[in-house]
Design an enzyme around this catalytic site. Structure first.
Site, PDB file in Angstrom:
ATOM      1  N   ASP A  97      12.968  -4.275 -12.594  1.00 36.36           N
ATOM      2  CA  ASP A  97      12.501  -5.426 -11.826  1.00 36.36           C
ATOM      3  C   ASP A  97      10.994  -5.586 -11.760  1.00 36.36           C
ATOM      4  O   ASP A  97      10.472  -6.205 -10.838  1.00 36.36           O
ATOM      5  CB  ASP A  97      13.056  -5.320 -10.399  1.00 36.36           C
ATOM      6  N   GLU A 119      19.638  -1.194 -15.521  1.00 36.57           N
ATOM      7  CA  GLU A 119      19.517  -1.160 -14.048  1.00 36.57           C
ATOM      8  C   GLU A 119      19.631  -2.595 -13.492  1.00 36.57           C
ATOM      9  O   GLU A 119      18.772  -3.070 -12.729  1.00 36.57           O
ATOM     10  CB  GLU A 119      18.210  -0.500 -13.594  1.00 36.57           C
ATOM     11  N   GLU A 133       9.756  -7.826  -6.716  1.00 35.06           N
ATOM     12  CA  GLU A 133      10.826  -7.244  -7.550  1.00 35.06           C
ATOM     13  C   GLU A 133      12.179  -7.944  -7.406  1.00 35.06           C
ATOM     14  O   GLU A 133      12.902  -8.110  -8.388  1.00 35.06           O
ATOM     15  CB  GLU A 133      10.974  -5.747  -7.252  1.00 35.06           C
ATOM     16  N   HIS A 213       3.816   2.846  -2.623  1.00 38.12           N
ATOM     17  CA  HIS A 213       3.024   1.879  -3.398  1.00 38.12           C
ATOM     18  C   HIS A 213       3.423   0.423  -3.229  1.00 38.12           C
ATOM     19  O   HIS A 213       2.734  -0.469  -3.718  1.00 38.12           O
ATOM     20  CB  HIS A 213       3.097   2.220  -4.895  1.00 38.12           C
ATOM     21  N   ARG A 215       4.074  -3.411  -2.945  1.00 33.58           N
ATOM     22  CA  ARG A 215       3.153  -4.522  -2.659  1.00 33.58           C
ATOM     23  C   ARG A 215       3.329  -5.089  -1.255  1.00 33.58           C
ATOM     24  O   ARG A 215       2.360  -5.427  -0.580  1.00 33.58           O
ATOM     25  CB  ARG A 215       3.368  -5.646  -3.680  1.00 33.58           C
ATOM     26  N   HIS A 246      -0.727   6.900  -5.573  1.00 29.89           N
ATOM     27  CA  HIS A 246      -0.637   5.864  -6.619  1.00 29.89           C
ATOM     28  C   HIS A 246      -2.029   5.295  -6.891  1.00 29.89           C
ATOM     29  O   HIS A 246      -2.839   5.166  -5.973  1.00 29.89           O
ATOM     30  CB  HIS A 246       0.316   4.776  -6.098  1.00 29.89           C
TER      31      HIS A 246
HETATM   32  C1  UD1 Z   1       4.207  -1.844 -10.347  1.00 28.57           C
HETATM   33  C2  UD1 Z   1       5.431  -2.754 -10.245  1.00 28.57           C
HETATM   34  C3  UD1 Z   1       6.440  -2.205  -9.246  1.00 28.57           C
HETATM   35  C4  UD1 Z   1       6.772  -0.758  -9.550  1.00 28.57           C
HETATM   36  C5  UD1 Z   1       5.488   0.048  -9.645  1.00 28.57           C
HETATM   37  C6  UD1 Z   1       5.777   1.468 -10.042  1.00 28.57           C
HETATM   38  C7  UD1 Z   1       5.154  -5.178 -10.505  1.00 28.57           C
HETATM   39  C8  UD1 Z   1       4.685  -6.434  -9.887  1.00 28.57           C
HETATM   40  N1  UD1 Z   1       5.019  -4.064  -9.777  1.00 28.57           N
HETATM   41  O1  UD1 Z   1       3.527  -1.911  -9.101  1.00 28.57           O
HETATM   42  O2  UD1 Z   1       7.616  -2.976  -9.296  1.00 28.57           O
HETATM   43  O3  UD1 Z   1       7.592  -0.252  -8.528  1.00 28.57           O
HETATM   44  O4  UD1 Z   1       4.623  -0.535 -10.629  1.00 28.57           O
HETATM   45  O5  UD1 Z   1       4.691   2.302  -9.796  1.00 28.57           O
HETATM   46  O6  UD1 Z   1       5.603  -5.174 -11.618  1.00 28.57           O
HETATM   47  N2  UD1 Z   1      -3.376   1.283 -11.812  1.00 28.57           N
HETATM   48  C9  UD1 Z   1      -4.223   2.107 -12.519  1.00 28.57           C
HETATM   49  N3  UD1 Z   1      -3.678   2.940 -13.467  1.00 28.57           N
HETATM   50  C10 UD1 Z   1      -2.350   3.032 -13.687  1.00 28.57           C
HETATM   51  C11 UD1 Z   1      -1.488   2.222 -12.943  1.00 28.57           C
HETATM   52  C12 UD1 Z   1      -2.013   1.322 -12.014  1.00 28.57           C
HETATM   53  O7  UD1 Z   1      -5.429   2.072 -12.336  1.00 28.57           O
HETATM   54  O8  UD1 Z   1      -1.932   3.825 -14.535  1.00 28.57           O
HETATM   55  C13 UD1 Z   1      -3.959   0.350 -10.812  1.00 28.57           C
HETATM   56  C14 UD1 Z   1      -4.704  -0.844 -11.468  1.00 28.57           C
HETATM   57  O9  UD1 Z   1      -5.819  -1.178 -10.685  1.00 28.57           O
HETATM   58  C15 UD1 Z   1      -3.648  -1.952 -11.400  1.00 28.57           C
HETATM   59  C16 UD1 Z   1      -3.014  -1.637 -10.055  1.00 28.57           C
HETATM   60  O10 UD1 Z   1      -2.915  -0.219 -10.015  1.00 28.57           O
HETATM   61  O11 UD1 Z   1      -4.208  -3.242 -11.464  1.00 28.57           O
HETATM   62  C17 UD1 Z   1      -1.687  -2.273  -9.785  1.00 28.57           C
HETATM   63  O12 UD1 Z   1      -0.767  -2.071 -10.829  1.00 28.57           O
HETATM   64  P1  UD1 Z   1       0.526  -3.062 -10.906  1.00 28.57           P
HETATM   65  O13 UD1 Z   1       1.379  -2.617 -12.048  1.00 28.57           O
HETATM   66  O14 UD1 Z   1       0.089  -4.458 -10.858  1.00 28.57           O
HETATM   67  O15 UD1 Z   1       1.258  -2.804  -9.513  1.00 28.57           O
HETATM   68  P2  UD1 Z   1       2.003  -1.519  -8.954  1.00 28.57           P
HETATM   69  O16 UD1 Z   1       1.765  -1.500  -7.489  1.00 28.57           O
HETATM   70  O17 UD1 Z   1       1.651  -0.341  -9.755  1.00 28.57           O
HETATM   71  N1  UDP Z   2       6.676  10.118 -10.293  1.00 23.89           N
HETATM   72  C1  UDP Z   2       5.840  10.857 -11.128  1.00 23.89           C
HETATM   73  N2  UDP Z   2       4.640  11.294 -10.634  1.00 23.89           N
HETATM   74  C2  UDP Z   2       4.227  11.031  -9.352  1.00 23.89           C
HETATM   75  C3  UDP Z   2       5.076  10.242  -8.521  1.00 23.89           C
HETATM   76  C4  UDP Z   2       6.300   9.799  -9.032  1.00 23.89           C
HETATM   77  O1  UDP Z   2       6.177  11.130 -12.277  1.00 23.89           O
HETATM   78  O2  UDP Z   2       3.136  11.470  -8.967  1.00 23.89           O
HETATM   79  C5  UDP Z   2       7.960   9.605 -10.831  1.00 23.89           C
HETATM   80  C6  UDP Z   2       9.193   9.843  -9.996  1.00 23.89           C
HETATM   81  O3  UDP Z   2       9.830  11.057 -10.341  1.00 23.89           O
HETATM   82  C7  UDP Z   2      10.073   8.629 -10.304  1.00 23.89           C
HETATM   83  C8  UDP Z   2       9.080   7.550 -10.649  1.00 23.89           C
HETATM   84  O4  UDP Z   2       7.825   8.195 -10.897  1.00 23.89           O
HETATM   85  O5  UDP Z   2      10.868   8.849 -11.463  1.00 23.89           O
HETATM   86  C9  UDP Z   2       8.931   6.565  -9.509  1.00 23.89           C
HETATM   87  O6  UDP Z   2       7.867   5.708  -9.747  1.00 23.89           O
HETATM   88  P1  UDP Z   2       7.271   4.753  -8.641  1.00 23.89           P
HETATM   89  O7  UDP Z   2       7.533   5.320  -7.295  1.00 23.89           O
HETATM   90  O8  UDP Z   2       5.864   4.494  -9.032  1.00 23.89           O
HETATM   91  O9  UDP Z   2       8.063   3.393  -8.872  1.00 23.89           O
HETATM   92  P2  UDP Z   2       9.468   2.810  -8.335  1.00 23.89           P
HETATM   93  O10 UDP Z   2      10.545   3.772  -8.679  1.00 23.89           O
HETATM   94  O11 UDP Z   2       9.334   2.566  -6.873  1.00 23.89           O
HETATM   95  O12 UDP Z   2       9.592   1.514  -9.065  1.00 23.89           O
END
Ligand code: UD1
Ligand code: UDP
Length: 372
Positions: A97, A119, A133, A213, A215, A246
């Site tokens: 999602d 999923e 999501e 994490h 939103r 995160h």
């Molecule tokens: C995203 C997904 C969410 C998922 C989550 C898992 C969307 C809208 N959101 O949310 O569904 O549960 O990932 O973690 O698709 N960033 C870094 N390095 C990284 C990753 C993220 O710097 O490796 C920072 C960047 O500033 C980026 C921000 O995090 O712009 C947000 O990342 P984004 O993928 O937009 O949102 P998440 O909250 O990570």
């Molecule tokens: N995870 C990881 N390192 C971390 C935190 C989480 O590898 O420091 C893994 C965790 O085991 C799970 C996945 O990341 O499989 C969950 O990711 P996240 O919580 O970012 O996203 P969501 O599942 O809520 O979409």
């Protein structure tokens, strides 16, 4: 001619849940399998690719700091076109999602490829929770041709939306396939991050593991969460709270500001998957808003408090492995303290059955696609 299959994913959890499926397809010679990462996450995606040994064939490298939903969507729609034009897949797999999932499925649909949604069918029935999501996955369900539902409940959600039953397969969640494979691997390797965790955590200390994490929790929700964690740490000085934070700046800022400098709270960098599995195993309680973590934890016998008001994963709540605590400060404190003070409750929760799968989801998906 071989069926051309393209996997598209972009964030850490999608990569973890797609990795065993990519391997399963690569192992079957009748498929030509390629991987496209959007890199909606960069570092947190690369950690997963490295652990599972997946080298993407296409890397859109779209991530930017504090990215918007609009920029993620627009970039993927535009940049997927050339990937689809070059590879011309018969089938595109997307997962879950995220905005990568939603945009990639639309791009695949425009190209004429079939779309397989892994999923599929999770619902809260509130289009804003989780945001974005719930709406991403509803859009993906409209576009998809094959729906791989992890549970009976998710299948029923799809049928209620008039999706044809013969296009839905109950598979279990591929997260359990990934977890079982990885738990075995973690036992065989020495990993520098795991060694560092062993130095950080006193062997006598009980650990509460935290992740967060979402939103919709940014802003007030995160402030409540952090205030609650601070209070839990102060009331229980014998416990250690470990929080791999995160990388989203909307998470980093309040967490570091409110929780930095408290001696029994360790704020650490996001962990690679094997180190995170080690830490889940080492923990007594997990407090999280993560979808994936609440699916994994019951397999490791860990009770989970979920900081969300509604859930698309009711199975774990019904099974008793998960308690919803929302983002209300007092409720988070009360439920956590209740678990700490009642080891028998913790014990009961940790012995319950994981409703999310048996580790054979990938096998079922491969067999289904072979016969379509
Ligand atoms: C995203 C997904 C969410 C998922 C989550 C898992 C969307 C809208 N959101 O949310 O569904 O549960 O990932 O973690 O698709 N960033 C870094 N390095 C990284 C990753 C993220 O710097 O490796 C920072 C960047 O500033 C980026 C921000 O995090 O712009 C947000 O990342 P984004 O993928 O937009 O949102 P998440 O909250 O990570
Ligand atoms: N995870 C990881 N390192 C971390 C935190 C989480 O590898 O420091 C893994 C965790 O085991 C799970 C996945 O990341 O499989 C969950 O990711 P996240 O919580 O970012 O996203 P969501 O599942 O809520 O979409």
């Amino acid at each position: 001619m071989n069926k051309k299959v393209l996997f598209v994913f972009g964030t850490r959890p999608e990569a973890i849940k797609m990795a065993p499926l990519v391997k399963a397809f690569q192992a079957v010679s009748e498929f030509e399998t390629k991987v496209c990462v959007t890199a909606q996450h960069r570092e947190m995606l690369d950690q997963v690719l490295e652990f599972f040994g997946i080298i993407p064939d296409f890397d859109l490298d779209i991530m930017e700091p504090s990215q918007t939903l609009n920029s993620i969507t627009a970039k993927i729609l535009l940049e997927m076109k050339s990937v689809l034009d070059v590879f011309k897949p018969d089938l595109v797999f997307v997962h879950g999602d995220t905005t990568t999932t939603m945009a990639a499925s639309i791009a695949a649909f425009y190209s004429g490829a079939k779309v397989g949604h892994i999923e599929a069918g999770l619902r809260t029935f509130n289009k804003h929770l989780p945001f974005p999501e719930e709406t991403n996955r509803r859009i993906t369900s409209v576009v998809a041709d094959y729906h791989f539902a992890p549970t009976q409940t998710s299948k029923e959600n799809l049928i209620r939306e008039r999706i044809a039953e013969d296009t839905i397969l109950i598979t279990g969640n591929t997260v359990i396939d990934a977890l079982l494979e990885s738990v075995a691997k973690v036992q065989q390797i020495t990993h520098p991050e795991i060694e560092r965790l062993k130095e950080l955590i006193n062997p006598e200390q009980q650990v509460i593991l935290i992740t967060g994490h979402r939103r919709e929790n940014h802003g007030a929700g995160f402030i409540n969460i952090c205030e609650a964690l601070k209070e839990i740490a102060l009331r229980n000085p014998e416990m250690l709270l470990v929080y791999p934070v995160h990388l989203n700046p909307n998470v980093q800022e309040p967490v570091n500001r409110i929780l930095g400098g408290i001696s029994n709270i360790k704020l650490i960098h996001p962990l690679s998957y094997p180190a995170f599995i080690w830490l889940m195993n080492r923990s007594k309680i997990i407090i999280t808003d993560s979808g994936g973590v609440q699916e994994e934890a019951p397999s490791l016998g860990k009770p989970v408090l979920v900081m969300r008001d509604s859930t698309e994963r009711p199975e774990a709540v019904l099974a008793g492995t998960v308690i919803l605590v929302g983002t209300d400060k007092d409720k988070i404190i009360k439920e956590t303290q209740d678990l700490i003070d009642n080891p028998s409750k913790m014990e009961r929760m940790s012995q319950l059955h994981n409703p999310y799968g048996d580790g054979k989801a990938c096998e079922r998906i491969v067999e289904f696609i072979k016969t379509t």
